[in-house]
Design a protein around this motif. Structure first.
Motif: not given
Length: 258
Positions: A221-228
């Motif tokens: 769930g850290v994945t979205p933090q890569m897009a922000l």
């Protein structure tokens, strides 16, 4: 520190500032969740991103714009004080990692609770996988997620060592927990994910892979933090890695039948 007996007790202790450490290894028979908070203007795109990447971003619940109360399975929490630690970005720059977001919540904020792999740690232990009671190491891979709207970015994965004879059982078990990211994305070969050195995770601590064990990687769930950071949003808020929202839903209530 004495472990809480129920998620409600944990959230109360977090809100009082008495619990600021990771949630891994406690109450892991309950649904744990990742958090993303963004302006309402970006919310429709993020919903599409979750729909395009359901294994990476299993969407549990969302809030109405400006409302900090999130409800999942009749459990309602105030997201401003329910997690032990958060990350806050302004215009793509990480500005704070606070223990509450009372001063950071915005009138147009929309929050998303996403499923977390800690959800299946207890079942893995019950079949004999020695999952540590600490946050697993997390790596940013060279695999891309499916873009949607303004959202795109690389896949992040968590790693748990699994005894070789139990790998097949671990795959079968975790497949039955879609709110925990489901089946692993890779087994045994970090290089296939573009991970050059297992000993150097992007988040968390690497404790080694014991003899006879295989490194197994699940979507994280850290994945979205890569897009922000690259989106130029006025603000964004997420959980700090390993510091999850713990909900009242018992694990067996989230498991699908095989």
């Amino acid at each position: 520190m004495t472990a809480p007996a129920h998620p409600r007790e944990l959230r109360d202790r977090i809100a009082r500032g008495e619990w600021t450490t990771p949630t891994a290894g406690i109450l892991d028979d309950y649904q744990q969740a990742n958090l993303v908070v963004i302006p309402d203007s970006a919310a429709a795109d993020f919903r599409e991103y979750c729909a395009a990447n359901p294994d990476v971003c299993p969407l549990l619940a969302t809030t109405e714009p400006g409302d900090p109360l999130l409800t999942y399975d009749e459990c309602t929490v105030d997201l401003r004080t329910a997690l032990p630690r958060y990350r806050v970005w302004h215009n793509g720059v990480l500005v704070a990692e606070p223990t509450d977001i009372l001063d950071h919540w915005q009138d147009d904020a929309v929050a998303f609770a996403l499923g977390c792999s800690h959800t299946f740690d207890a079942p893995l232990r019950r079949i004999g996988v020695p999952v540590p009671r600490s946050a697993p190491p997390v790596y940013v891979t060279d695999r891309a997620t499916t873009p949607a709207g303004m959202f795109a970015g690389p896949l992040a994965v968590s790693m748990r060592p699994v005894p070789g004879p139990l790998v097949a059982a671990a795959v079968e078990l975790t497949t039955r927990y879609p709110t925990g990211h489901g089946a692993p994305v890779q087994i045994g070969n970090a290089a296939e994910l573009g991970i050059a050195d297992l000993g150097v995770p992007d988040f968390g601590v690497y404790a080694g892979v014991p003899d006879g064990c295989v490194p197994v990687f699940w979507a994280c769930g850290v994945t979205p933090q890569m897009a922000l950071p690259d989106l130029g949003l006025d603000y964004a808020i997420t959980h700090f890695a390993g510091h999850m929202l713990v909900l009242d839903t018992l694990l067996d209530e989230t498991r699908t039948t095989s």
